[in-house]
Design a protein around this motif. Structure first.
Motif, short mmCIF file in Angstrom:
data_model
loop_
_atom_site.label_atom_id
_atom_site.label_comp_id
_atom_site.label_asym_id
_atom_site.label_seq_id
_atom_site.Cartn_x
_atom_site.Cartn_y
_atom_site.Cartn_z
N ASP A 44 0.84 -1.20 0.00
CA ASP A 44 0.00 0.00 0.00
C ASP A 44 0.87 1.25 0.00
O ASP A 44 2.04 1.23 0.40
N GLY A 45 0.30 2.35 -0.45
CA GLY A 45 0.99 3.62 -0.42
C GLY A 45 0.58 4.42 0.82
O GLY A 45 -0.58 4.38 1.24
N ILE A 46 1.54 5.12 1.39
CA ILE A 46 1.29 5.91 2.60
C ILE A 46 1.59 7.38 2.32
O ILE A 46 2.66 7.73 1.79
N ILE A 47 0.64 8.24 2.69
CA ILE A 47 0.86 9.69 2.63
C ILE A 47 0.77 10.22 4.05
O ILE A 47 -0.30 10.17 4.69
N THR A 48 1.90 10.66 4.59
CA THR A 48 1.90 11.22 5.95
C THR A 48 1.32 12.63 5.93
O THR A 48 1.19 13.26 4.88
N LYS A 49 1.03 13.14 7.13
CA LYS A 49 0.51 14.50 7.24
C LYS A 49 1.50 15.51 6.65
O LYS A 49 1.09 16.44 5.95
N ASP A 79 9.73 2.12 2.12
CA ASP A 79 10.10 3.07 3.18
C ASP A 79 10.83 2.40 4.34
O ASP A 79 11.05 3.01 5.38
N GLY A 80 11.20 1.16 4.16
CA GLY A 80 11.89 0.43 5.22
C GLY A 80 10.98 -0.50 5.97
O GLY A 80 11.43 -1.39 6.68
N GLU A 81 9.69 -0.33 5.80
CA GLU A 81 8.70 -1.17 6.46
C GLU A 81 7.84 -1.89 5.43
O GLU A 81 6.75 -2.38 5.73
#
Length: 379
Positions: A44-49, A79-81
């Motif tokens: 999945d893709g993650i967009i942080t605040k 991202d390392g995870e």
């Protein structure tokens, strides 16, 4: 031909992505500080605040919904995870930069909220692209405190565009000057010397006050503030005061103002109040070596010559008089045409002396008559 493992077949069933690529995905979860997207990849893709917006106070649950489709840019495939780190704001900034470039080329007027107030100016954001407006370009007048612009929407134009150097400069002053020039043109077309106009005090200096007439500033010089004497304009006016003034003169784009309305001229009734022979009171306004100027009322001063201060010899007026002292004098000459009045204390002293001598002579005569009458009675 070797057989593929289940994991290899699973990997090949997903698309491949790389850093810098723009992907589209569907929001599958939203937390206060991150957005999770299904981007059709094995992770999945993650967009942080931090990568959603430059506004750090934003609550992502209030601006994004599950099921919403979003485009984002890949920052890190892993991202390392095991997740794909995405950025929404940088993609938006790229689009914003394109928008700003077009606005720069077309000199388009933009409108955006102020996101930061700095010592050197203001920051605004257009489609996640930052624009800096230096303090010198915020207003058409010098403003020391820019905090009043916080969170305000302001209009500006882009006068410098160099995204490679991260230098995108906005200019609000240019718009204000253009607007002011148009208002000045309209104002000049409708005013003339002798007109009474209303304005607002814009600035106060040692020599006068600048009045905003709604398109142009007029100067109300200290000498035109009153028929009387004004020592300090700041004791008379404050910035923001509303005033009604008379246009004295227009010279090009310079407007001279006055508060000396002719119907309030104290010299109009001075001949009646201060005719020669009148005994009047006034205050010492200022002194020179040759005499003292007595203020009879605001706007009407008279000269008390050093030779007329006393029957006794006076070297300098300051030897016997003080500023602000009230004195009683006699008008010995009135010249309305030249607006000159001459006073004398000495004349009053002479009259008082003559009156005393006359009283003394009357007493002596009465004594002689009494003595004569007494002698006659004795005979």
């Amino acid at each position: 031909m070797s057989e593929l493992s289940f994991e290899q077949m699973l990997d090949e069933s997903f698309k491949t992505i790389k850093n810098g690529e723009i992907v589209e995905g569907t929001v599958i979860a939203v937390k206060e500080d991150e957005i999770i997207l299904n981007i059709g990849y094995k992770s999945d893709g993650i967009i942080t605040k931090n990568e959603y917006s430059n506004g750090q106070s934003v609550d992502l649950t209030q601006v994004v919904e599950v099921g919403q489709t979003m485009s984002a840019k890949v920052l890190k495939v892993n991202d390392g995870e095991g997740q794909v780190l995405l950025t929404y704001k940088r993609l938006a900034a790229e689009k914003g930069n394109k928008r700003l470039e077009e606005a720069f080329e077309n000199q388009e007027v933009l409108k955006a909220p102020v996101t930061q107030v700095l010592d050197g100016g203001l920051c605004v954001v257009v489609d996640e692209a930052r624009v800096f407006i230096p303090a010198s370009l915020v207003s058409d007048t010098y403003e020391r405190d820019l905090t009043k612009y916080a969170d305000q929407e302001i209009e500006f134009v882009i006068t410098e565009f160099n995204p490679r150097r991260r230098r995108i400069i906005g200019n609000r002053k240019q718009l204000l000057l253009a607007e002011r020039a148009e208002k000045q043109k309209e104002l000049m077309a409708r005013i003339a010397p002798g007109d009474v106009v209303e304005g607002v005090v814009k600035n106060v200096t040692d020599f006068g006050a600048f009045i905003d007439l709604g398109g142009a500033d007029g100067l109300l010089h200290i000498s035109e503030m009153s028929w009387g004497r004004v020592d300090n304009p700041r004791k008379v006016f404050q910035v923001g005061d509303e005033v009604k003034v008379l246009i004295k003169e227009i010279n090009g784009d310079k407007i001279a103002l006055t508060l000396k309305f002719e119907d309030q001229n104290p010299w109009l009734t001075a001949a009646e109040k201060y005719a020669a022979g009148s005994v009047i009171k006034g205050k010492v306004a200022r002194m020179t070596d040759f005499g003292a100027f007595i203020e009879l009322e605001p706007g009407v001063d008279a000269l008390l010559h050093v030779s007329q201060i006393s029957r006794e010899h006076v070297d300098k007026p300051s030897d016997v008089l003080k500023i602000g002292q009230e004195v009683e004098t006699k008008v010995v000459d009135f010249n309305g045409e030249d607006r000159k009045i001459s006073l004398s204390i000495k004349a009053l002293q002479n009259e008082a002396m003559r009156a005393e001598e006359a009283d003394s002579a009357d007493v002596q005569e009465d004594d002689v008559q009494a003595e004569t009458a007494a002698a006659q009675e004795e005979e």
